[in-house]
Design a protein around this motif. Structure first.
Motif, PDB file in Angstrom:
ATOM      1  N   VAL A  13       4.028 -10.440  -9.892  1.00 13.17           N
ATOM      2  CA  VAL A  13       2.819 -11.064  -9.122  1.00 13.17           C
ATOM      3  C   VAL A  13       3.023 -10.385  -7.452  1.00 13.17           C
ATOM      4  O   VAL A  13       2.078  -9.916  -6.992  1.00 13.17           O
ATOM      5  CB  VAL A  13       3.108 -12.468  -8.867  1.00 13.17           C
ATOM      6  CG1 VAL A  13       2.067 -13.181  -8.009  1.00 13.17           C
ATOM      7  CG2 VAL A  13       2.771 -12.985 -10.390  1.00 13.17           C
ATOM      8  N   VAL A  14       4.064 -10.247  -6.881  1.00 16.57           N
ATOM      9  CA  VAL A  14       4.299  -9.479  -5.688  1.00 16.57           C
ATOM     10  C   VAL A  14       3.881  -8.278  -5.796  1.00 16.57           C
ATOM     11  O   VAL A  14       3.273  -7.649  -4.669  1.00 16.57           O
ATOM     12  CB  VAL A  14       5.897  -9.898  -5.179  1.00 16.57           C
ATOM     13  CG1 VAL A  14       6.117  -8.985  -4.093  1.00 16.57           C
ATOM     14  CG2 VAL A  14       6.317 -11.192  -4.951  1.00 16.57           C
ATOM     15  N   MET A  15       4.202  -7.707  -6.760  1.00 15.76           N
ATOM     16  CA  MET A  15       4.059  -6.094  -6.956  1.00 15.76           C
ATOM     17  C   MET A  15       2.480  -5.749  -7.153  1.00 15.76           C
ATOM     18  O   MET A  15       2.008  -4.887  -6.746  1.00 15.76           O
ATOM     19  CB  MET A  15       4.867  -5.367  -8.178  1.00 15.76           C
ATOM     20  CG  MET A  15       6.273  -5.350  -7.808  1.00 15.76           C
ATOM     21  SD  MET A  15       7.267  -4.882  -9.160  1.00 15.76           S
ATOM     22  CE  MET A  15       6.871  -3.050  -9.188  1.00 15.76           C
ATOM     23  N   LEU A  16       1.786  -6.686  -7.984  1.00 18.96           N
ATOM     24  CA  LEU A  16       0.477  -6.677  -8.147  1.00 18.96           C
ATOM     25  C   LEU A  16      -0.520  -7.006  -6.750  1.00 18.96           C
ATOM     26  O   LEU A  16      -1.324  -6.168  -6.707  1.00 18.96           O
ATOM     27  CB  LEU A  16       0.024  -7.576  -9.099  1.00 18.96           C
ATOM     28  CG  LEU A  16       0.452  -7.239 -10.661  1.00 18.96           C
ATOM     29  CD1 LEU A  16      -0.038  -8.130 -11.485  1.00 18.96           C
ATOM     30  CD2 LEU A  16      -0.210  -5.841 -11.042  1.00 18.96           C
ATOM     31  N   PHE A  17       0.214  -7.812  -5.894  1.00 15.85           N
ATOM     32  CA  PHE A  17      -0.442  -7.810  -4.723  1.00 15.85           C
ATOM     33  C   PHE A  17      -0.636  -6.776  -4.054  1.00 15.85           C
ATOM     34  O   PHE A  17      -1.257  -6.256  -3.238  1.00 15.85           O
ATOM     35  CB  PHE A  17       0.240  -9.259  -4.033  1.00 15.85           C
ATOM     36  CG  PHE A  17      -0.649 -10.336  -3.940  1.00 15.85           C
ATOM     37  CD1 PHE A  17      -1.804 -10.671  -3.350  1.00 15.85           C
ATOM     38  CD2 PHE A  17      -0.259 -11.375  -4.932  1.00 15.85           C
ATOM     39  CE1 PHE A  17      -2.459 -11.778  -3.303  1.00 15.85           C
ATOM     40  CE2 PHE A  17      -0.880 -12.649  -5.008  1.00 15.85           C
ATOM     41  CZ  PHE A  17      -2.058 -12.963  -4.076  1.00 15.85           C
ATOM     42  N   ALA A  18       0.864  -6.198  -3.658  1.00 14.56           N
ATOM     43  CA  ALA A  18       0.979  -4.983  -3.006  1.00 14.56           C
ATOM     44  C   ALA A  18       0.330  -3.814  -3.733  1.00 14.56           C
ATOM     45  O   ALA A  18      -0.435  -3.052  -2.831  1.00 14.56           O
ATOM     46  CB  ALA A  18       2.281  -4.483  -2.924  1.00 14.56           C
ATOM     47  N   SER A  19       0.016  -3.686  -4.914  1.00 15.41           N
ATOM     48  CA  SER A  19      -0.571  -2.597  -5.507  1.00 15.41           C
ATOM     49  C   SER A  19      -2.057  -2.935  -5.114  1.00 15.41           C
ATOM     50  O   SER A  19      -2.914  -1.677  -5.175  1.00 15.41           O
ATOM     51  CB  SER A  19      -0.252  -2.456  -7.062  1.00 15.41           C
ATOM     52  OG  SER A  19      -1.145  -3.488  -7.573  1.00 15.41           O
ATOM     53  N   SER A  45      -8.322   9.188  -1.023  1.00 17.48           N
ATOM     54  CA  SER A  45      -8.189   7.652  -1.924  1.00 17.48           C
ATOM     55  C   SER A  45      -7.338   8.109  -3.107  1.00 17.48           C
ATOM     56  O   SER A  45      -6.612   7.111  -3.538  1.00 17.48           O
ATOM     57  CB  SER A  45      -9.736   7.683  -2.494  1.00 17.48           C
ATOM     58  OG  SER A  45     -10.412   7.007  -1.385  1.00 17.48           O
ATOM     59  N   TRP A  46      -7.272   9.296  -3.699  1.00 16.16           N
ATOM     60  CA  TRP A  46      -6.401   9.830  -4.781  1.00 16.16           C
ATOM     61  C   TRP A  46      -4.867   9.587  -4.240  1.00 16.16           C
ATOM     62  O   TRP A  46      -4.039   9.195  -4.863  1.00 16.16           O
ATOM     63  CB  TRP A  46      -6.621  11.133  -5.322  1.00 16.16           C
ATOM     64  CG  TRP A  46      -7.421  11.285  -6.417  1.00 16.16           C
ATOM     65  CD1 TRP A  46      -9.093  11.010  -6.368  1.00 16.16           C
ATOM     66  CD2 TRP A  46      -7.258  11.080  -7.737  1.00 16.16           C
ATOM     67  NE1 TRP A  46      -9.445  10.985  -7.560  1.00 16.16           N
ATOM     68  CE2 TRP A  46      -8.592  11.164  -8.381  1.00 16.16           C
ATOM     69  CE3 TRP A  46      -6.184  11.280  -8.466  1.00 16.16           C
ATOM     70  CZ2 TRP A  46      -8.562  11.328  -9.873  1.00 16.16           C
ATOM     71  CZ3 TRP A  46      -6.341  11.352  -9.849  1.00 16.16           C
ATOM     72  CH2 TRP A  46      -7.558  11.098 -10.641  1.00 16.16           C
ATOM     73  N   ALA A  47      -4.612  10.013  -2.966  1.00 14.12           N
ATOM     74  CA  ALA A  47      -3.227  10.033  -2.494  1.00 14.12           C
ATOM     75  C   ALA A  47      -2.824   8.651  -2.344  1.00 14.12           C
ATOM     76  O   ALA A  47      -1.632   8.099  -2.734  1.00 14.12           O
ATOM     77  CB  ALA A  47      -2.921  10.602  -1.201  1.00 14.12           C
ATOM     78  N   GLU A  52      -0.344   2.839  -5.489  1.00 13.68           N
ATOM     79  CA  GLU A  52      -0.855   1.643  -6.256  1.00 13.68           C
ATOM     80  C   GLU A  52      -0.683   1.575  -7.655  1.00 13.68           C
ATOM     81  O   GLU A  52       0.014   0.690  -8.084  1.00 13.68           O
ATOM     82  CB  GLU A  52      -2.373   1.708  -6.268  1.00 13.68           C
ATOM     83  CG  GLU A  52      -3.055   0.510  -6.844  1.00 13.68           C
ATOM     84  CD  GLU A  52      -3.519   0.796  -8.387  1.00 13.68           C
ATOM     85  OE1 GLU A  52      -3.369  -0.135  -9.136  1.00 13.68           O
ATOM     86  OE2 GLU A  52      -3.805   1.844  -8.724  1.00 13.68           O
ATOM     87  N   TYR A  53      -0.577   2.981  -8.345  1.00 12.55           N
ATOM     88  CA  TYR A  53       0.156   3.040  -9.547  1.00 12.55           C
ATOM     89  C   TYR A  53       1.607   2.850  -9.513  1.00 12.55           C
ATOM     90  O   TYR A  53       2.010   2.437 -10.482  1.00 12.55           O
ATOM     91  CB  TYR A  53      -0.453   4.562 -10.206  1.00 12.55           C
ATOM     92  CG  TYR A  53      -1.631   4.577 -10.981  1.00 12.55           C
ATOM     93  CD1 TYR A  53      -1.750   4.333 -12.247  1.00 12.55           C
ATOM     94  CD2 TYR A  53      -2.711   4.429 -10.100  1.00 12.55           C
ATOM     95  CE1 TYR A  53      -3.099   4.347 -12.845  1.00 12.55           C
ATOM     96  CE2 TYR A  53      -4.031   4.639 -10.701  1.00 12.55           C
ATOM     97  CZ  TYR A  53      -4.235   4.495 -12.067  1.00 12.55           C
ATOM     98  OH  TYR A  53      -5.218   4.232 -12.614  1.00 12.55           O
ATOM     99  N   CYS A  54       2.268   3.426  -8.458  1.00 15.68           N
ATOM    100  CA  CYS A  54       3.674   3.141  -8.567  1.00 15.68           C
ATOM    101  C   CYS A  54       4.064   1.689  -8.448  1.00 15.68           C
ATOM    102  O   CYS A  54       5.375   1.448  -8.785  1.00 15.68           O
ATOM    103  CB  CYS A  54       4.291   3.864  -7.076  1.00 15.68           C
ATOM    104  SG  CYS A  54       4.531   5.926  -7.477  1.00 15.68           S
ATOM    105  N   LEU A  55       3.397   0.875  -8.087  1.00 17.56           N
ATOM    106  CA  LEU A  55       3.608  -0.665  -8.096  1.00 17.56           C
ATOM    107  C   LEU A  55       3.018  -1.236  -9.301  1.00 17.56           C
ATOM    108  O   LEU A  55       3.679  -2.028  -9.834  1.00 17.56           O
ATOM    109  CB  LEU A  55       2.912  -1.053  -6.787  1.00 17.56           C
ATOM    110  CG  LEU A  55       3.837  -0.753  -5.395  1.00 17.56           C
ATOM    111  CD1 LEU A  55       2.957  -1.164  -4.234  1.00 17.56           C
ATOM    112  CD2 LEU A  55       5.112  -1.451  -5.559  1.00 17.56           C
ATOM    113  N   ALA A  56       1.556  -0.881  -9.641  1.00 17.09           N
ATOM    114  CA  ALA A  56       0.997  -1.587 -10.752  1.00 17.09           C
ATOM    115  C   ALA A  56       1.849  -1.241 -12.223  1.00 17.09           C
ATOM    116  O   ALA A  56       1.822  -2.107 -12.741  1.00 17.09           O
ATOM    117  CB  ALA A  56      -0.456  -1.218 -10.908  1.00 17.09           C
TER     118      ALA A  56
END
Length: 117
Positions: A13-19, A45-47, A52-56
């Motif tokens: 949940v925490v990581m999804l918020f951050a992502s 945006s890609w950068a 986002e992917y590193c967290l999701a």
């Protein structure tokens, strides 16, 4: 017995918020800078999306030990609405209306059915 969540249940949940914060800036942050060239907005945006992917991805991998895929996706959508609401107000300076609040609340109520046993 008191209700206690394990780290395996909380971290996703925490990581999804951050992502979602990264995702929202990747998708909509450039709207505050419409004078910038479109290709620059795309590259930036890609950068941002990389983080986002590193967290999701790990959030979903860890979360799959506790939640179903449907629950993870539902969490993601509700978190997206929460993050996007704050982003709209604080970054883009837009106002949220009662229509937004009612619509988001109905989505959250619908989402709650995914977590019923």
């Amino acid at each position: 017995m008191p209700f206690a969540l394990s780290p395996t249940a909380i971290w996703p949940v925490v990581m999804l918020f951050a992502s979602n914060i990264f995702m929202t800036f990747a998708w909509y942050g450039h709207l505050k800078h419409k004078g910038a060239a479109l290709y620059i907005a795309i590259v930036v945006s890609w950068a941002i999306a990389f983080f986002e992917y590193c967290l999701a991805v790990p959030a979903n991998r860890i979360g799959s030990a506790v939640y179903t895929t449907a629950q993870l996706k539902t969490m993601q959508e509700v978190i997206t609405l929460i993050v996007f609401s704050g982003f709209s107000v604080f970054w883009l300076g837009e106002n949220l209306t009662w229509n937004h609040a009612i619509g988001f609340a109905l989505i959250a109520i619908g989402a709650s059915f995914i977590f019923r046993a």
